[in-house]
Design an enzyme around this catalytic site. Structure first.
Site, PDB file in Angstrom:
ATOM      1  N   ASN A  19       4.222 -10.390   6.923  1.00  0.00           N
ATOM      2  CA  ASN A  19       3.388 -10.553   8.132  1.00  0.00           C
ATOM      3  C   ASN A  19       2.157  -9.646   8.108  1.00  0.00           C
ATOM      4  O   ASN A  19       1.321  -9.711   8.999  1.00  0.00           O
ATOM      5  CB  ASN A  19       4.214 -10.304   9.406  1.00  0.00           C
ATOM      6  CG  ASN A  19       4.634  -8.863   9.583  1.00  0.00           C
ATOM      7  OD1 ASN A  19       4.640  -8.079   8.622  1.00  0.00           O
ATOM      8  ND2 ASN A  19       5.006  -8.497  10.791  1.00  0.00           N
ATOM      9  N   LYS A  20       2.021  -8.792   7.102  1.00  0.00           N
ATOM     10  CA  LYS A  20       0.858  -7.882   7.045  1.00  0.00           C
ATOM     11  C   LYS A  20      -0.368  -8.611   6.484  1.00  0.00           C
ATOM     12  O   LYS A  20      -0.248  -9.712   5.967  1.00  0.00           O
ATOM     13  CB  LYS A  20       1.184  -6.676   6.166  1.00  0.00           C
ATOM     14  CG  LYS A  20       2.494  -5.979   6.495  1.00  0.00           C
ATOM     15  CD  LYS A  20       2.381  -4.965   7.607  1.00  0.00           C
ATOM     16  CE  LYS A  20       3.762  -4.437   7.907  1.00  0.00           C
ATOM     17  NZ  LYS A  20       3.913  -3.395   8.826  1.00  0.00           N
ATOM     18  N   GLN A  21      -1.523  -7.929   6.549  1.00  0.00           N
ATOM     19  CA  GLN A  21      -2.760  -8.566   6.083  1.00  0.00           C
ATOM     20  C   GLN A  21      -2.600  -9.075   4.655  1.00  0.00           C
ATOM     21  O   GLN A  21      -3.049 -10.158   4.323  1.00  0.00           O
ATOM     22  CB  GLN A  21      -3.940  -7.586   6.157  1.00  0.00           C
ATOM     23  CG  GLN A  21      -4.441  -7.317   7.567  1.00  0.00           C
ATOM     24  CD  GLN A  21      -3.756  -6.135   8.206  1.00  0.00           C
ATOM     25  OE1 GLN A  21      -2.597  -5.839   7.946  1.00  0.00           O
ATOM     26  NE2 GLN A  21      -4.472  -5.437   9.089  1.00  0.00           N
TER      27      GLN A  21
END
Ligand SMILES: *Cc1c(COP(=O)(O)O)cnc(C)c1O
Length: 371
Positions: free
Chosen positions: A182-184
Site C-alpha cells: 500500500n506504500k508509494q
C-alpha cells in the site's frame, strides 16, 4: 470485502515482472548483485551516503533502535498518531515510548511539545512523516543536539516527499522506509534504512545478517543479530519501482488534486494542511470530519461507504489506546486530546494511480450524500 473502487493498489508494470523473472533465472536469489544495486540507487535518491535494505519498515526501525543501543530504562519520544510500529520498535527492546500530542493542522507530532517531554532517560526522538508530510525537522534537530538525542525519521509513508530540497529520511541521524504494497512503492514486503553515518550503517548491516561482519565467514557471529535480509527478488522489484518514482508520485498527486478540488472547500470536512516548502508524495488520502460528528458517525459512514463498494478505512487508532499500551502504561482517553479528536473522525478514501476522475466523483458524491 471486495470493493468496486479499491482503497489502495500497487503500481506494477511489465518492467517489474521482467526484473523479478530475471533474478529467478539468474540463480542469485539473496545477497546477490541486486541488493547492492538497490541500496546504492536508494541512497542516491535520498541524498544519503548509505542505504541498508531490510525485510520490512518495522525491521528497519528495530535495527536502528538496536544499533543505537536503546533499551531497558530508556525513553523514546514519538507521536501517538501513527502506525503502531513507530512506537513498538522501542517497546520491543524494553525502552518506553513517550508520546506527545500532534499539531491539529499538519497531523504530525508537534515539535514544540518534544522538549518539555525530555528527561534524563530520553535517548531518541522518532518523528513520523504522517501520510507523506515531512515533520518540521529543524526544530527537532536543534533540540536533539542540545540534549544529545538521536533522531530516527519514520519515513515509511513519505518516500519521495521533500522539505525544500531535503528528501524525507535524510534529515535525522537515519530514516526508515517500508515497501508494503500500500506504500508509494513496493517490494511486496521490504524496508530500507538511509543514513550518512557509516558506522551506524555498518552496525545495521551486521544486525540484519545474524550479527555477521562484512569480512567474517558465514558462521562467524561476533554479535547477536537477526535475519532481516531482503532477497534479490525483492530488490530487483524495488529497483524498477524506484526508477519510476517520479511517475508514481505524479500519478498520486493527480488523484490528490482531484479530491482536493471536490472536498477542499467542504465545511464538514478538513484535509491535511501541507506546510510551506513541502513537496508531497502522498501515501493515503485522509479527510477529517468536523467536530459536529462523533466517532459513531464516522464508523457508520465507513460502513456505508464500504457497503456501496468503496474501499475506506480509519487512519489511525491512537497508539497509546491500543490495549497493550493501556495495560502497560495506564494510558486513558483524553491523554492526547488533539490526536484523539482527529483519530475519531478520519476517513481514508480510495487512493491509487488508477483512479479516474469519474471514480473520484463517485467516491466524493457518496461521501457527501452520507454527511
Ligand atoms: C508502513 C509503516 C511502517 C512499517 O512498515 P512495514 O514495512 O509494514 O513493517 C512503519 N511506520 C509507519 C508510519 C508506516 O506507515
Amino acid at each position: 470485502m471486495l470493493h468496486s473502487i479499491d482503497l489502495a493498489k500497487p503500481n506494477i508494470t511489465e518492467a517489474e515482472v521482467n526484473a523479478v523473472v530475471g533474478v529467478l533465472r539468474s540463480g542469485r536469489l539473496s545477497l546477490g548483485p541486486k541488493l547492492a544495486e538497490f541500496e546504492e540507487a536508494f541512497a542516491t535518491y535520498c541524498h544519503t551516503t548509505e542505504a541498508v535494505a531490510c525485510s520490512s519498515g518495522t525491521a528497519g526501525l528495530h535495527l536502528l533502535i538496536k544499533a543505537m543501543e536503546i533499551g531497558a530504562g530508556d525513553e523514546v519520544i514519538t507521536t501517538p498518531f501513527s502506525f503502531v510500529a513507530s512506537a513498538n520498535c522501542a517497546l520491543i527492546e524494553g525502552a518506553r515510548p513517550v508520546f506527545v500530542d500532534i499539531d491539529p493542522a499538519t497531523w504530525n507530532i508537534d515539535p514544540a511539545l518534544i522538549e518539555p517531554a525530555v528527561t534524563e532517560k530520553t535517548k531518541a526522538v522518532i518523528p513520523v512523516h504522517v501520510f507523506g508530510q515531512p515533520v518540521d525537522m529543524d526544530v527537532i534537530t536543534v533540540m536533539a543536539q542540545r540534549h544529545g538525542l538521536r533522531v530516527i525519521e519514520d519515513s515509511c509513508e513519505a518516500l519521495g516527499s521533500r522539505d525544500g530540497d531535503r528528501p524525507a529520511g535524510s534529515m535525522g541521524d537515519a530514516g526508515v522506509f517500508g515497501f508494503y504494497p500500500n506504500k508509494q512503492m513496493t517490494t511486496g514486503e521490504g524496508g530500507m534504512i538511509v543514513t550518512s553515518d557509516a558506522d551506524l550503517a555498518r552496525m545495521c548491516r551486521s544486525l540484519r545478517n545474524q550479527g555477521r561482519d562484512g569480512n567474517g565467514g558465514w558462521l562467524a557471529h561476533p554479535r547477536l543479530g537477526y535475519n532481516y535480509r531482503l532477497s534479490d527478488i525483492n530488490c530487483a522489484l524495488g529497483l524498477v519501482q524506484l526508477s519510476r518514482m517520479d511517475e508514481i508520485v505524479a500519478a498520486r498527486a493527480r488523484v490528490e488534486s482531484l479530491y482536493r478540488e471536490r472536498l477542499g472547500a467542504e465545511e464538514r470536512l478538513a484535509m491535511q494542511a501541507v506546510r510551506p516548502n513541502v513537496a508531497m508524495s502522498w501515501f493515503v488520502l485522509v479527510v477529517r470530519l468536523s467536530e459536529e460528528y462523533v466517532q459513531a458517525d464516522r464508523d457508520r459512514i465507513l460502513k456505508e461507504l464500504s457497503g456501496r463498494g468503496i474501499g475506506c478505512s480509519n487512519y489511525f487508532v491512537p497508539i497509546h489506546l491500543q490495549p497493550f499500551y493501556v495495560e502497560r502504561f495506564g494510558h486513558k482517553p483524553g491523554d492526547f486530546p488533539v490526536c484523539e479528536a482527529l483519530a475519531q473522525r478520519t476517513i481514508a478514501l480510495p487512493f491509487h494511480h488508477e483512479l479516474t476522475e469519474a471514480d473520484v466523483d463517485t467516491v466524493c458524491g457518496e461521501l457527501l450524500s452520507l454527511l
